[in-house]
Design a protein around this motif. Structure first.
Motif, short mmCIF file in Angstrom:
data_model
loop_
_atom_site.label_atom_id
_atom_site.label_comp_id
_atom_site.label_asym_id
_atom_site.label_seq_id
_atom_site.Cartn_x
_atom_site.Cartn_y
_atom_site.Cartn_z
N LEU A 75 0.82 -1.21 0.00
CA LEU A 75 0.00 0.00 0.00
C LEU A 75 0.85 1.27 0.00
CD1 LEU A 75 -2.67 -1.20 2.57
CD2 LEU A 75 -2.70 -1.41 0.08
N GLY A 76 0.17 2.42 -0.05
CA GLY A 76 0.83 3.71 -0.08
C GLY A 76 1.39 4.10 1.28
N GLY A 77 2.02 5.28 1.31
CA GLY A 77 2.55 5.80 2.55
C GLY A 77 3.94 5.32 2.90
N ILE A 96 0.52 -0.09 -4.78
CA ILE A 96 -0.28 1.12 -4.90
C ILE A 96 0.52 2.33 -4.42
CG2 ILE A 96 -2.41 2.26 -4.14
CD1 ILE A 96 -3.57 -0.57 -3.69
N CYS A 97 0.39 3.44 -5.13
CA CYS A 97 0.97 4.74 -4.77
C CYS A 97 2.49 4.62 -4.60
CB CYS A 97 0.28 5.30 -3.54
SG CYS A 97 0.66 7.04 -3.23
N TRP A 146 -2.83 11.53 -5.47
CA TRP A 146 -2.41 12.03 -4.15
C TRP A 146 -0.97 11.58 -3.93
CZ3 TRP A 146 -4.10 9.67 1.18
CH2 TRP A 146 -3.58 10.46 2.21
N ARG A 147 -0.01 12.39 -4.36
CA ARG A 147 1.40 12.01 -4.23
C ARG A 147 2.28 13.23 -4.44
NH1 ARG A 147 -0.40 9.58 -9.15
NH2 ARG A 147 0.55 10.48 -11.03
N ARG A 148 3.51 13.15 -3.92
CA ARG A 148 4.50 14.20 -4.07
C ARG A 148 5.67 13.76 -4.94
NH1 ARG A 148 2.14 18.97 -2.94
NH2 ARG A 148 1.32 19.08 -0.81
N GLN A 149 5.61 12.53 -5.42
CA GLN A 149 6.63 12.03 -6.34
C GLN A 149 5.95 11.46 -7.56
OE1 GLN A 149 9.09 9.26 -4.06
NE2 GLN A 149 10.67 10.84 -3.91
N GLU A 150 6.70 11.41 -8.65
CA GLU A 150 6.16 10.94 -9.92
C GLU A 150 7.12 9.95 -10.56
OE1 GLU A 150 3.01 10.91 -12.52
OE2 GLU A 150 3.16 12.41 -10.94
N LEU A 151 6.60 8.85 -11.03
CA LEU A 151 7.38 7.91 -11.82
C LEU A 151 7.54 8.51 -13.21
CD1 LEU A 151 8.68 5.11 -12.16
CD2 LEU A 151 6.41 4.23 -12.72
N VAL A 152 8.78 8.80 -13.61
CA VAL A 152 9.01 9.48 -14.88
C VAL A 152 9.66 8.58 -15.92
CG1 VAL A 152 9.11 11.76 -13.83
CG2 VAL A 152 11.21 10.43 -14.06
N GLU A 153 10.10 7.40 -15.49
CA GLU A 153 10.69 6.46 -16.45
C GLU A 153 10.44 5.04 -15.96
OE1 GLU A 153 15.10 5.26 -18.15
OE2 GLU A 153 14.74 7.32 -17.49
N LEU A 154 9.84 4.24 -16.82
CA LEU A 154 9.56 2.84 -16.47
C LEU A 154 10.79 1.97 -16.69
CD1 LEU A 154 6.03 2.28 -18.04
CD2 LEU A 154 6.57 2.30 -15.60
N ARG A 209 12.66 5.33 -12.76
CA ARG A 209 13.17 6.59 -12.21
C ARG A 209 12.01 7.45 -11.71
NH1 ARG A 209 14.70 11.56 -14.41
NH2 ARG A 209 14.16 10.84 -16.51
N VAL A 210 12.22 8.06 -10.54
CA VAL A 210 11.20 8.85 -9.87
C VAL A 210 11.74 10.25 -9.62
CG1 VAL A 210 9.96 9.12 -7.67
CG2 VAL A 210 10.03 6.89 -8.81
N GLU A 211 10.88 11.26 -9.74
CA GLU A 211 11.25 12.64 -9.43
C GLU A 211 10.21 13.24 -8.49
OE1 GLU A 211 11.53 14.86 -13.03
OE2 GLU A 211 13.40 13.88 -13.69
#
Length: 227
Positions: free
Chosen positions: A53-55, A82-83, A133-141, A96-98
């Motif tokens: 799960l998230g968090g 999730i998340c 609902w997140r502060r990070q983003e997956l930018v490359e798979l 990769r995450v930003e």
């Protein structure tokens, strides 16, 4: 009965209503709560599925969770992340995450062609509502990932690693009342979430129940559309 190991990283971010959907499909949940000091296991053990799960962003046990997710993929254990757990899953295989500061609230995703024969997402509608609902983003798979659905802005929202591990960056498991209790959403976002909630339930309940069927051993091709 099929059992799933559930990793709850935050006391606020449990499975929500998705727990009832899975129980209805014959899945029993065995929850580990590292936020209470419980150890993240090295493998899913005797469970037929893993749900993370998230968090979990930046928690002391994040590396342990990454190891558990990698082991589950290697063992071909059906996995749903999730998340933040979806991002941990992706980065464990080279994604990769930003950091990204974007508004929280409902989003509509579009399925990619590759989702057409996916056992879990193939029969879902072409558009899928979620709550961002997140502060990070997956930018490359990772190279081993298949993108199943994205936002109009190109967010890599739903993906699969190899054949049995699914990642979902956004949320579907919380009711509008639960979202209001988090204190993270403005009034406009909450109003929109209430408007789309029936669509979220209509779409995601069958998705979760198909995941339970995969965990129970159902591998046959499924119809392209939900009944």
């Amino acid at each position: 009965m099929t059992t799933a190991l559930v990793i709850e990283n935050d006391p606020q971010q449990g499975l929500g209503r998705a727990a009832a959907w899975l129980a209805e499909a014959g899945m029993e949940l065995d929850t580990v709560r590292p936020h209470l000091g419980e150890a993240v296991p090295n493998s899913p053990g005797g469970h037929e599925a893993l749900i993370a799960l998230g968090g979990g962003r930046g928690k002391d046990w994040s590396d342990d969770l990454a190891g558990l997710l990698a082991t589950a993929v290697a063992d071909q254990t059906p996995t749903l992340a999730i998340c933040s757990s979806a991002r941990i899953l992706a980065t464990a295989f080279g994604g990769r995450v930003e950091d990204r500061d974007e508004p929280f609230g409902p989003r509509m995703l579009a399925k990619r062609d590759a989702a057409g024969r996916d056992l879990v997402f193939g029969p879902a509608p072409m558009t899928i509502d979620v709550i961002r609902w997140r502060r990070q983003e997956l930018v490359e798979l990772p190279e081993e990932a298949t993108l199943l659905a994205s936002s109009p802005q190109g967010a890599l929202e739903i993906f699969r690693i190899r054949e049995n591990a699914w990642g979902v960056q956004s949320h579907f498991e919380f009711t509008p009342e639960q979202l209001a209790g988090f204190g993270a959403f403005d009034e406009a976002a909450l109003a929109k979430a209430a408007e789309v909630d029936e669509h979220i339930v209509f779409t995601w309940k069958p998705i979760l129940q198909r995941f339970a069927k995969v965990a129970a051993g159902e591998k046959k091709a499924l119809p392209l559309l939900d009944a």
